[in-house]
Enzyme design. Structure first.
Site, mmCIF file in Angstrom:
data_model
loop_
_atom_site.group_PDB
_atom_site.id
_atom_site.type_symbol
_atom_site.label_atom_id
_atom_site.label_comp_id
_atom_site.label_asym_id
_atom_site.label_seq_id
_atom_site.Cartn_x
_atom_site.Cartn_y
_atom_site.Cartn_z
ATOM 1 C CG ASN A 332 -2.334 -0.532 0.844
ATOM 2 O OD1 ASN A 332 -3.072 0.076 0.084
ATOM 3 N ND2 ASN A 332 -2.660 -1.686 1.382
ATOM 4 C CG ASN A 357 -7.545 -8.154 -0.725
ATOM 5 O OD1 ASN A 357 -8.255 -9.097 -1.084
ATOM 6 N ND2 ASN A 357 -6.443 -7.829 -1.370
ATOM 7 C CB ILE A 358 -12.970 -6.640 -0.224
ATOM 8 C CG1 ILE A 358 -12.289 -5.865 -1.357
ATOM 9 C CG2 ILE A 358 -13.130 -5.773 1.008
ATOM 10 C CD1 ILE A 358 -13.131 -4.712 -1.894
ATOM 11 C CB CYS A 419 -8.047 -2.374 7.301
ATOM 12 S SG CYS A 419 -9.636 -1.534 7.087
ATOM 13 C CB SER A 420 -6.655 -0.182 3.098
ATOM 14 O OG SER A 420 -5.785 -1.287 2.954
ATOM 15 C CG ASP A 421 -9.816 3.007 1.959
ATOM 16 O OD1 ASP A 421 -8.917 3.865 1.971
ATOM 17 O OD2 ASP A 421 -10.134 2.361 0.938
ATOM 18 C CD1 TRP A 423 -14.243 0.544 3.658
ATOM 19 C CD2 TRP A 423 -14.420 2.768 3.531
ATOM 20 N NE1 TRP A 423 -13.805 0.917 2.410
ATOM 21 C CE2 TRP A 423 -13.901 2.281 2.308
ATOM 22 C CE3 TRP A 423 -14.625 4.128 3.689
ATOM 23 C CZ2 TRP A 423 -13.577 3.124 1.245
ATOM 24 C CZ3 TRP A 423 -14.300 4.970 2.632
ATOM 25 C CH2 TRP A 423 -13.786 4.478 1.430
ATOM 26 C CG ASP A 424 -14.413 -2.969 3.705
ATOM 27 O OD1 ASP A 424 -15.649 -2.879 3.740
ATOM 28 O OD2 ASP A 424 -13.741 -2.587 2.736
#
Length: 649
Positions: A332, A357-358, A419-421, A423-424
């Site tokens: 990232n 990840n998603i 995490c990254s953003d 929101w997950d």
């Protein structure tokens, strides 16, 4: 117009969602009961979230008493919700059930559901599926197709099943059905409103009042000397995916907050999720810092994390739990993101939790569906489950949440999660850790507050992750993030069967309405978007439906008085199970033979009786205690010991 005078009107309070069980393994996919309501006009009380069967083997006892097949009405009658209308009906259609074989009947499409009713079975087989669960519609066969049932339509669903209907070519009905399903299954694509904006159900409880951000902060004794309430985001200009009300360190100024927001992905700066009532250790959440390949630093961000640490007087350390595998976090950096360097962030320890990840999760669920529906390969069942890696992902999420809860409870140390953003995976971890730490969130209303707070208000992208109303089944943004969270909650209820006020039916109902688009609760990607669409005034809340019939969702084994402590579930593949009650519920062979909803109801009645008996006995004991305390002075005066003591004096 008086809607109750309409023959098609259905009282929303009679909607039933329970997944009925059956002792008859030959019963069809998703047999839920279709029952009758005797009040003026006879109207079908229908189950909204899955298909149903009027077969008596799987109807609850009180519904059997009401059921009368002679009153089911004509074969082309479609039970409608308030705001629902029939868009088209095709006759002589065959539903190809993977369990009981083909059955012939009429297929109707409304602006909310597909409704199939057989004409060749008694009682009739009924399939009732909200169009919101449909992710893809495909035509099967062409003009040259030969062979029985080779020409028709297949619906691919988000709830672990597919539905296939065969049409006769000479009837020319397939085109109309295909067009209507495509139009109303994907209303956003077709510039139509989601059905939640059409549904006009009325309930005794206002579900939108369940969550009050200020009240929830007050419950946690915020504001206090270390934390304050910040209203800087009231117009969403600091972070458009955060709520308007934020709890931040009291030492941080508004200017600090703006600087920190600019250094975090999507402006998602660290804010408070939960505070320990005794130690003041906290769980905060954010997105990744924008350090990039060059390893940029931001003094305000570093100072701000120090403020979070200082707000907890019990510890001089901060754990930063990065949900990602370390390889992904490093990768990232090339996109401008990254992670906190322990050199720059003094007294902070960075831990990677290795949650994928998603995209990995989406592929894992696809594999799981392939082995669960329509049939199960018994000979290779365990190896097939292992090949999906689904249970490994569940274990990893649960293990990460246990580590967070342990640091807060046992080490009395604050934890920052991202995490990254943010929101997950972040929502999964904070939500589960808070569930472990705080018994309030294990109640029905507390769990609703947890979802509203950690998922909805903090901007989990429900619309993109689920794909509400959009014809983009291959969209890379889709992922079962929230499903995994609910799966982890179910794992906890299995390990601690007395610790949760809600039952499995409650969790399945939430997931069903994640897709159904009947209620406004899970629509759109952020609080800002929901406010813009005026969701609270234009739609009904799922919590209105649930809280108006709480007993349906209550766990009869719940014992709040012995479970006020922290729960540490065992996050090991030895204890993690496949949730067959959800993933395999369409397969009649995989259902429990005893009707669980009836057993739960009986246990709740027995529990209430015993509770009343305990209260009566307690009142008797208190009355006797008061009586003896009134008599005790005179008894002491008359006692030989008292008389002897008086003589000695």
């Amino acid at each position: 117009m008086d809607r109750k005078g309409n023959d098609d009107y259905q009282d929303p309070n009679n909607i039933r969602l329970s997944i009925m069980t059956s002792t008859d393994s030959s019963l069809s996919v998703s047999e839920k009961s279709a029952s009758l309501k005797s009040a003026g006009n006879e109207s079908l009380s229908k189950s909204i979230c899955s298909s149903s069967s009027t077969s008596t083997e799987n109807v609850p006892l009180e519904m059997k008493a009401l059921r009368d097949s002679s009153k089911l009405g004509p074969a082309d009658e479609v039970p409608l919700l308030c705001g629902e209308s029939t868009q088209g009906t095709a006759k002589d259609v065959t539903y190809l059930c993977p369990y009981t074989g083909p059955t012939r009947g009429n297929l109707s499409v409304t602006n909310f559901k597909v409704y199939f009713r057989s004409v060749d079975r008694d009682p009739p087989f009924i399939l009732d599926v909200p169009l919101g669960v449909v992710t893809r519609v495909e035509k099967v066969g062409g003009a040259t197709s030969r062979g029985e049932n080779s020409y028709g339509i297949e619906l691919f669903c988000k709830d672990m099943r597919n539905l296939r209907f065969a049409h006769k070519q000479e009837n020319h009905s397939r085109r109309q059905v295909f067009e209507k399903i495509t139009q109303y299954a994907f209303p956003m694509t077709n510039k139509l409103p989601l059905f939640a904006f059409e549904f006009q159900g009325k309930y005794d409880v206002d579900g939108w009042a369940v969550y009050d951000p200020a009240q929830e902060l007050r419950r946690q004794h915020i504001p206090n000397e270390s934390w304050r309430i910040c209203r800087l985001n009231e117009k969403f200009d600091v972070c458009d995916t955060y709520p308007t009300l934020l709890a931040v360190p009291a030492s941080a100024t508004d200017e600090d907050i703006r600087h920190v927001s600019s250094f975090r992905s999507r402006g998602r700066l660290p804010v408070l999720s939960w505070i320990h009532p005794e130690s003041q250790a906290t769980i905060t959440r954010s997105s990744q810092p924008l350090v990039g390949v060059a390893g940029k630093r931001n003094k305000e961000d570093e100072k701000y994390t120090q403020f979070i640490m200082d707000a907890n007087a019990q510890s001089h350390k901060l754990y930063i739990m990065d949900a990602r595998p370390s390889v992904n976090a490093v990768a990232n950096k090339a996109k401008g993101g990254g992670y906190e360097s322990e050199d720059a962030y003094q007294n902070a320890e960075l831990i990677f939790l290795d949650i994928h990840n998603i995209h990995v999760m989406r592929e894992s669920l696809r594999k799981l569906k392939d082995i669960c529906f329509p049939t199960i390969d018994d000979a290779h069942w365990l190896s097939n489950i292992e090949s999906t890696h689904w249970l490994e992902h569940i274990k990893q999420i649960l293990a990460g949440a246990v580590r967070i809860a342990d640091k807060v409870e046992s080490n009395k140390t604050s934890v920052l999660v991202h995490c990254s953003d943010g929101w997950d995976r972040t929502a999964q971890l904070t939500g589960l850790a808070m569930l472990m730490l705080d018994p309030y969130y294990r109640t029905i209303k507390g769990f609703e507050v947890l979802i509203e707070k950690e998922w909805l208000s903090f901007g989990h992208k429900f619309s993109q992750r689920v794909g509400h109303g959009e014809d983009k089944h291959s969209d890379a943004d889709r992922s079962p993030v929230f499903l995994q969270f609910i799966d982890c909650v179910w794992q906890m209820t299995k390990q601690f069967p007395n610790a949760f006020e809600f039952n499995e039916h409650f969790l399945i109902t939430i997931l069903d309405h994640l897709y159904s688009c009947l209620f406004g609760t899970f629509l759109f990607n952020s609080e800002q978007h929901r406010m813009k669409e005026d969701v609270k005034h234009r739609t009904v809340s799922l919590w209105s439906f649930i809280n108006s019939q709480m007993e349906e969702f209550m766990n009869p084994l719940y014992a709040s008085y012995i479970h006020q402590h922290v729960l540490y579930p065992v996050a090991s593949l030895r204890r993690i199970e496949l949730w067959t009650g959800y993933y395999l519920r369409w397969n009649p062979r995989m259902r429990p033979q005893e009707p669980i909803n009836l057993r739960n109801r009986e246990l709740l009645m027995l529990k209430n009786q015993l509770q009343r008996r305990i209260e009566d006995l307690q009142r008797e004991v208190e009355a006797k205690s008061r009586k003896s305390s009134l008599l005790s002075p005179s008894r002491r005066m008359a006692s030989p010991m008292h008389h002897a003591h008086t003589l000695n004096r």
